[in-house]
Scaffold this motif. Structure first.
Motif, PDB file in Angstrom:
ATOM      1  N   MET A   1       0.844  -1.193   0.000  1.00  0.00           N
ATOM      2  CA  MET A   1       0.000   0.000   0.000  1.00  0.00           C
ATOM      3  C   MET A   1       0.876   1.238   0.000  1.00  0.00           C
ATOM      4  SD  MET A   1      -3.023   1.136   2.675  1.00  0.00           S
ATOM      5  CE  MET A   1      -1.885   1.355   4.054  1.00  0.00           C
ATOM      6  N   GLY A   2       0.540   2.212  -0.844  1.00  0.00           N
ATOM      7  CA  GLY A   2       1.298   3.435  -0.932  1.00  0.00           C
ATOM      8  C   GLY A   2       0.491   4.641  -0.483  1.00  0.00           C
ATOM      9  N   HIS A   3       1.182   5.759  -0.293  1.00  0.00           N
ATOM     10  CA  HIS A   3       0.552   7.017   0.101  1.00  0.00           C
ATOM     11  C   HIS A   3       1.289   8.130  -0.629  1.00  0.00           C
ATOM     12  CE1 HIS A   3      -0.552  10.060   3.511  1.00  0.00           C
ATOM     13  NE2 HIS A   3      -1.223  10.282   2.387  1.00  0.00           N
ATOM     14  N   ALA A   4       0.558   8.874  -1.470  1.00  0.00           N
ATOM     15  CA  ALA A   4       1.188   9.918  -2.264  1.00  0.00           C
ATOM     16  C   ALA A   4       0.143  10.925  -2.717  1.00  0.00           C
ATOM     17  CB  ALA A   4       1.906   9.319  -3.478  1.00  0.00           C
ATOM     18  N   THR A   5       0.622  11.994  -3.318  1.00  0.00           N
ATOM     19  CA  THR A   5      -0.271  13.018  -3.869  1.00  0.00           C
ATOM     20  C   THR A   5      -0.505  12.746  -5.344  1.00  0.00           C
ATOM     21  OG1 THR A   5       0.506  14.673  -2.299  1.00  0.00           O
ATOM     22  CG2 THR A   5      -0.582  15.478  -4.282  1.00  0.00           C
ATOM     23  N   GLY A   6      -1.750  12.854  -5.761  1.00  0.00           N
ATOM     24  CA  GLY A   6      -2.107  12.746  -7.168  1.00  0.00           C
ATOM     25  C   GLY A   6      -2.852  13.997  -7.592  1.00  0.00           C
ATOM     26  N   ARG A   7      -3.282  14.029  -8.825  1.00  0.00           N
ATOM     27  CA  ARG A   7      -3.999  15.205  -9.326  1.00  0.00           C
ATOM     28  C   ARG A   7      -5.022  14.790 -10.372  1.00  0.00           C
ATOM     29  NH1 ARG A   7      -0.858  20.619 -10.817  1.00  0.00           N
ATOM     30  NH2 ARG A   7      -0.883  20.651  -8.525  1.00  0.00           N
ATOM     31  N   VAL A   8      -6.177  15.423 -10.332  1.00  0.00           N
ATOM     32  CA  VAL A   8      -7.166  15.236 -11.381  1.00  0.00           C
ATOM     33  C   VAL A   8      -6.704  16.019 -12.602  1.00  0.00           C
ATOM     34  CG1 VAL A   8      -9.570  15.544 -12.068  1.00  0.00           C
ATOM     35  CG2 VAL A   8      -9.026  14.979  -9.686  1.00  0.00           C
ATOM     36  N   ARG A   9      -6.426  15.320 -13.699  1.00  0.00           N
ATOM     37  CA  ARG A   9      -5.914  15.962 -14.902  1.00  0.00           C
ATOM     38  C   ARG A   9      -7.007  16.276 -15.912  1.00  0.00           C
ATOM     39  NH1 ARG A   9      -0.992  18.183 -14.036  1.00  0.00           N
ATOM     40  NH2 ARG A   9       0.364  16.714 -12.916  1.00  0.00           N
ATOM     41  N   GLU A  10      -8.038  15.457 -15.929  1.00  0.00           N
ATOM     42  CA  GLU A  10      -9.071  15.621 -16.955  1.00  0.00           C
ATOM     43  C   GLU A  10     -10.371  15.000 -16.473  1.00  0.00           C
ATOM     44  OE1 GLU A  10      -9.795  14.259 -21.633  1.00  0.00           O
ATOM     45  OE2 GLU A  10      -7.806  14.122 -20.735  1.00  0.00           O
TER      46      GLU A  10
END
Length: 229
Positions: free
Chosen positions: A1-10
């Motif tokens: 399991m990971g933990h990171a920042t993502g972003r809505v691109r579209e």
């Protein structure tokens, strides 16, 4: 399991007129079909619960998430992501006739299985009453009610259904009490995951043959015969 920042691109309008989101994130955060990754708006002080995000399709720098994410999310929204979580689909390699049954408000969670079988000598039939997008011509689409007459056709079956519909699944399939399917089957349970297994709150409790299971951590994909239905 990971933990990171993502972003809505579209954001795009997908099947059934529902919104789908392209989420950029590290590869380790991309859920396999049937698994989920939890996301929450990283800058919204009013956001409390994370949203389970299922994979519709992989993308170059992340994945397309199926519908049912918060309407407030827009391109540029930063997400705090945790995952992948749970157990996804585990299909045998020698399937010749795959039956898919869609009973939730979207068939999007089943789409990766359709895409996976296009490169194999597998016949696929989808049973649903939902609108169906442009899919491979080899895919057969039938009304949900017709599954009662086709139970002998598949050699493997995958069912996507809400937790509250599990008790009525026999009626949908036309099976008498105590009778089993002629083929192995897996079921993806759609349920709320408010604690994602951290507190074992029981909101997604599923009746198993050997006690209760939690869809958020023991599923959300189960072998059907491991459940009481």
């Amino acid at each position: 399991m990971g933990h990171a920042t993502g972003r809505v691109r579209e954001i795009r309008i997908g099947m059934g007129g529902k919104l789908e989101a392209y989420i950029s994130c590290p590869p380790v955060l991309v859920p396999s079909p049937g698994q989920y990754t939890l996301g929450i708006d990283a800058h919204d002080p009013n956001a409390v619960l994370r949203t389970p995000l299922f994979q519709l399709e992989r993308a170059e720098h992340g994945f397309w998430a199926v519908p049912l994410f918060p309407i407030q999310w827009a391109p540029g929204t930063d997400l705090d992501l945790v995952g992948p979580l749970g157990y996804g689909f585990n299909l045998p390699h020698n399937i010749l006739r795959l039956g898919l049954v869609g009973m939730t408000e979207t068939i999007a969670r089943l789409i990766p299985l359709i895409q996976h079988t296009t490169q194999k000598p597998t016949s696929v039939a989808l049973f649903t009453d939902l609108p169906v997008p442009m899919l491979p011509a080899s895919l057969e689409v039938h009304p949900l009610a017709s599954i009662k007459d086709e139970l002998s056709w598949p050699d493997f079956m995958v069912i996507d259904l809400p937790l509250e519909c599990l008790a009525g699944l026999r009626d949908v399939l036309g099976l008498a009490h105590g009778r089993s399917l002629a083929c192995p089957a897996q079921v993806l349970i759609a349920a709320p995951f408010p604690c994602a297994g951290l507190a074992q709150c029981g909101a997604c409790a599923v009746p198993g043959r050997r006690g209760w299971k939690l869809a958020c951590e023991d599923g959300p994909v189960f072998d059907l015969n491991a459940l009481r239905w």
